[in-house]
Design an enzyme around this catalytic site. Structure first.
Site, PDB file in Angstrom:
ATOM      1  N   SER A 618      33.972 -28.057  -5.903  1.00  0.00           N
ATOM      2  CA  SER A 618      32.699 -27.641  -6.496  1.00  0.00           C
ATOM      3  C   SER A 618      32.154 -28.774  -7.371  1.00  0.00           C
ATOM      4  O   SER A 618      31.898 -29.865  -6.870  1.00  0.00           O
ATOM      5  CB  SER A 618      32.878 -26.335  -7.276  1.00  0.00           C
ATOM      6  OG  SER A 618      31.630 -25.775  -7.610  1.00  0.00           O
ATOM      7  N   ASP A 693      28.970 -20.803   2.354  1.00  0.00           N
ATOM      8  CA  ASP A 693      28.951 -21.017   0.911  1.00  0.00           C
ATOM      9  C   ASP A 693      27.548 -20.725   0.380  1.00  0.00           C
ATOM     10  O   ASP A 693      26.588 -21.411   0.736  1.00  0.00           O
ATOM     11  CB  ASP A 693      29.346 -22.464   0.611  1.00  0.00           C
ATOM     12  CG  ASP A 693      29.616 -22.726  -0.851  1.00  0.00           C
ATOM     13  OD1 ASP A 693      29.116 -21.962  -1.698  1.00  0.00           O
ATOM     14  OD2 ASP A 693      30.318 -23.709  -1.151  1.00  0.00           O
ATOM     15  N   HIS A 725      32.422 -20.052  -1.057  1.00  0.00           N
ATOM     16  CA  HIS A 725      32.649 -21.273  -1.831  1.00  0.00           C
ATOM     17  C   HIS A 725      34.130 -21.591  -1.974  1.00  0.00           C
ATOM     18  O   HIS A 725      34.514 -22.757  -2.085  1.00  0.00           O
ATOM     19  CB  HIS A 725      32.007 -21.106  -3.211  1.00  0.00           C
ATOM     20  CG  HIS A 725      31.934 -22.371  -4.009  1.00  0.00           C
ATOM     21  ND1 HIS A 725      31.443 -23.554  -3.496  1.00  0.00           N
ATOM     22  CD2 HIS A 725      32.301 -22.645  -5.295  1.00  0.00           C
ATOM     23  CE1 HIS A 725      31.490 -24.493  -4.422  1.00  0.00           C
ATOM     24  NE2 HIS A 725      32.021 -23.976  -5.511  1.00  0.00           N
TER      25      HIS A 725
END
Length: 748
Positions: A618, A693, A725
């Site tokens: 991320s 995602d 995600h």
């Protein structure tokens, strides 16, 4: 014991352990088949007023708060017998048993499809609640025995005509109120809004007396659809399913600088069946957050934030008419203001409340007293008396609740150390703080009993996997309740250590964690992997067991790698200046700080400076590629998961808070975009993406691949179809096998 502000740097070493057993990813990864047996055992408990109840699979136990001994309240066979003695209705576990009424022997349990209310002393079923297919419970209201739920996309409230202890199921009648009729994927009711920013985690808010329900309505019809795609599940034993075609699954995703959704706040009255909306004005480019009720259930409070997120106002509205009755407080900041916590009224004084703010540079408590007209006040801030209750270069991390008898507040804070979380009692008259810990060390997660007299303190320290104690907040007496055994006993375990380095500003201490290779030999040189996150609202290093080391780090240490983790400026719990140092230039200050960590590593004789890798997910994926392309001579191998590539494509609320808009900060967006850095890639880089995602949409990594193709650089790419995600379940083990193998192949 009273304590003043201190800043003890908690540095230390958890020595290696010698053993015959070795780890696998099935042991250490949270999706692994044996992971459950490799984490410290726990006790799941809940408060029944001031009584502590342990919830287990097959029974609930009353815990004696003075000696920790347990007495069985009831078993799962008892519950099933009382619910349906002649039917095959089974509650399979009591982990989620709830005791909603103080002093009454009422428990609520569920089997997944139905919720049962049982009197466990009278051995009888009181009521059962079942939601049909397409109906989803949002929030229960025990005061009025009412439930807010979604049916399709519309919001409903189901009420019963009697309190659960006064009527049997066959005597009770329910009534369903439909609060909306236009619900859809574009008009969303009763759910979290503003993409879960500003501390928002839900969309319904019952009043203290249970008679009114405040709820969010979000119109996102004007927001652009991001074109997600669903890949159908393939049944390899059923060839006919292989002909299924992928289907579109568009997601409303407001990107930085683009049109955002519009939110309004409704209030439903269970007694009249009427709904009104707060008259807050045009919701365009505004955020409504941190909803709170007055103790008399007549006023709704919320923080209103402008789109620039540099102006926050605490406002009050009449819950019956929707009229605005006051603006109580306003806070501005040249960078951004981020309210994360609703106000909390003192249980013993309906005219005073606690507010959290970072206006002095750190998150602290402020005791606020309403003017003589209370919540129905004039629209000015002069009628609100504000007194700072806590102060110092540390942060209040959570308000656990209140001790009514002694008029005090119980908080969690990092006053003892930036990497600790400790429990304190704060006197509302003097501000004096008293520590509730027995050692002033470690990371404490606690829950408070109904009156605030007792704290259930579940904690660990770097060398203790878990301890639980019951604390009497009135005299500080601690009752030991549970100590977990070391689940890694008998295994060959590496050394974990913690320390500090100075940030790139030459002044700020940054905390790091190191995991040395198993069977460490100081005469050898080891390949080293830097694990990084680096972004706001998160940190990696704290004073939990093994300094909060992730299982994957231990696995890689077993394979002969040294792991290094550093919390740079921009991460959480270190104050406003620490976090805001990255404003309008995400990744730049963070990289400078991470390189200070690299400089430290290069001073260590056992670190091979020619074999340094980096991995993150991320924001950490963004940092991984940033480091790989800005310092290509330093990092040989990298694995970036779900990476942000260009902040143009991230959501409005988060992206604009830290970067402003692309229109007002074009230089910052260009400087931080990794598309311009694709040409600099030299080392081996693997990018991993969940195909579905909705947090960091696939456009990020796919466009970076296009930039690399144009530049002639060669990253590797792997995608998980159907995954969001983060990879779920056992696919997480597959993911970490892939990550590990990449380092095995290229960072030998």
């Amino acid at each position: 014991m009273a304590i003043s502000a201190v800043n003890t740097q908690a540095q230390g070493v958890v020595p290696a352990q010698k053993g015959d057993k070795t780890f696998t990813l099935e042991d250490l990864n949270f999706g692994g088949n044996n992971y459950r047996n490799m984490v410290a055992k726990n006790r799941w408990c809940t408060w029944w007023g001031d009584q502590l109840v342990r919830q287990d699979v097959d029974a609930c136990y009353l815990v004696n708060k003075t000696n920790g001994k347990e007495t069985k309240l009831f078993g799962i066979n008892d519950i099933n017998q009382w619910i349906a003695p002649t039917k095959d209705v089974k509650v399979r576990a009591l982990y989620n048993a709830r005791f909603p009424f103080v002093g009454k022997s009422i428990v609520m349990v569920s089997n997944g499809s139905k919720t049962y209310t049982v009197d466990f002393r009278k051995h009888r079923l009181i009521s059962e609640l079942e939601f049909q297919e397409g109906e989803n419970l949002l929030e229960a209201n025990t005061q009025q025995n009412a439930f807010a739920y979604l049916k399709g996309s519309n919001l409903y409230v189901r009420t019963f005509n009697a309190a659960p202890e006064n009527a049997m199921t066959k005597e009770k009648k329910s009534h369903d109120f439909q609060l909306s009729a236009d619900g859809s994927r574009e008009i969303v009711y009763g759910q979290s809004v503003h993409r879960d920013e500003f501390g928002i985690s839900k969309g319904t808010f019952w009043s203290p007396n249970g008679e009114r329900l405040a709820f969010y309505r979000m119109d996102q019809s004007m927001v652009t659809d991001y074109p997600q795609v669903n890949i159908p599940e393939i049944g390899f034993d059923h060839p006919e399913t292989q002909s299924c075609i992928a289907t579109p699954a568009p997601d409303k995703y407001p990107m930085a600088g683009e049109t955002s959704h519009q939110v309004t706040m409704g209030v439903f009255d269970c007694l009249t069946g009427k709904t009104i909306y707060l008259k807050a004005g045009d919701p365009t480019d505004r955020y409504f957050t941190n909803i709170a009720w007055s103790p008399d259930s007549k006023t709704v409070y919320m923080f209103e934030v402008n789109r620039d997120q540099n102006d926050s106002r605490l406002t009050a509205y009449d819950a019956e008419t929707g009229e605005k009755t006051g603006e109580l407080y306003r806070e501005t900041d040249e960078k951004y203001v981020e309210p994360l916590h609703p106000i909390m009224f003192l249980p013993w004084d309906s005219n005073r409340f606690i507010m959290q703010s970072r206006k002095d540079g750190y998150n602290h408590l402020y005791l606020c007293t309403l003017g003589k007209h209370g919540s129905r006040m004039a629209s000015n801030t002069e009628s609100l008396d504000i007194r700072q209750l806590t102060s110092g270069k540390w942060e209040v991390m959570e308000v656990l609740g209140f001790n009514r008898k002694h008029k005090s507040i119980i908080i969690a804070s990092n006053e003892c150390s930036p990497i600790q979380r400790n429990i304190f009692l704060v006197d509302t008259q003097t501000g004096k703080r008293t520590m509730m810990d027995d050692c002033g060390k470690g990371w404490h997660n606690a829950t408070l009993s109904e009156s605030g007299q007792f704290v259930y303190d579940n904690y660990s320290t770097p060398d203790v996997p878990r301890k639980i104690a019951i604390v009497n907040t009135e005299n500080g007496k601690r009752t030991p309740y549970f100590t977990a055994e070391n689940p890694w006993k008998g295994y060959n375990v590496p050394e974990y250590s913690c320390g500090t380095v100075k940030a790139a500003d030459g002044e700020t201490d940054l905390y790091w964690r190191m995991v040395k290779p198993t069977n460490f030999d100081p005469a050898k040189k080891y390949p080293t992997i830097i694990y990084v996150y680096g972004g706001p609202h998160a940190h990696n290093v704290d004073a939990r067991w093994n300094y909060s080391s992730r299982g994957w780090e231990t696995y890689m240490a077993e394979k002969g790698y040294l792991l290094f983790i550093l919390d740079n400026r921009g991460s959480e719990n270190r104050g406003k200046a620490f976090e805001q140092a990255t404003f309008r230039q995400l990744g730049q200050i963070e990289m400078q700080d991470q390189m200070k960590g690299v400089e430290y590593l290069k001073t260590l004789p056992y670190v091979d400076a020619d074999r340094i890798g980096v991995h993150g997910w991320s924001f950490g994926g963004f940092m991984t590629i940033s480091l790989m392309t800005n310092y290509p001579e330093v990092f040989k191998v990298g694995v970036a998961g779900g990476p942000v590539i260009d902040w143009h494509w991230y959501e409005v609320m988060y992206g604009e808070r830290y970067m402003d808009t692309p229109q007002t900060n074009p230089e910052g967006y260009k400087k931080t975009s990794l598309l311009y850095q694709a040409k600099n890639l030299k080392g081996k880089l693997q990018i991993i993406q969940g195909l579905n995602d909705v947090t960091v949409v696939p456009q990020h990594c796919l466009t970076f691949l296009k930039a690399c193709i144009a530049a002639g650089t060669q990253p590797d790419f792997f995608v998980y179809p159907g995954e969001p995600h983060n990879m779920r379940g056992h696919q997480s083990t597959h993911l970490h096998e892939r990550i590990s193998q990449y380092f095995f192949d290229y960072l030998k």
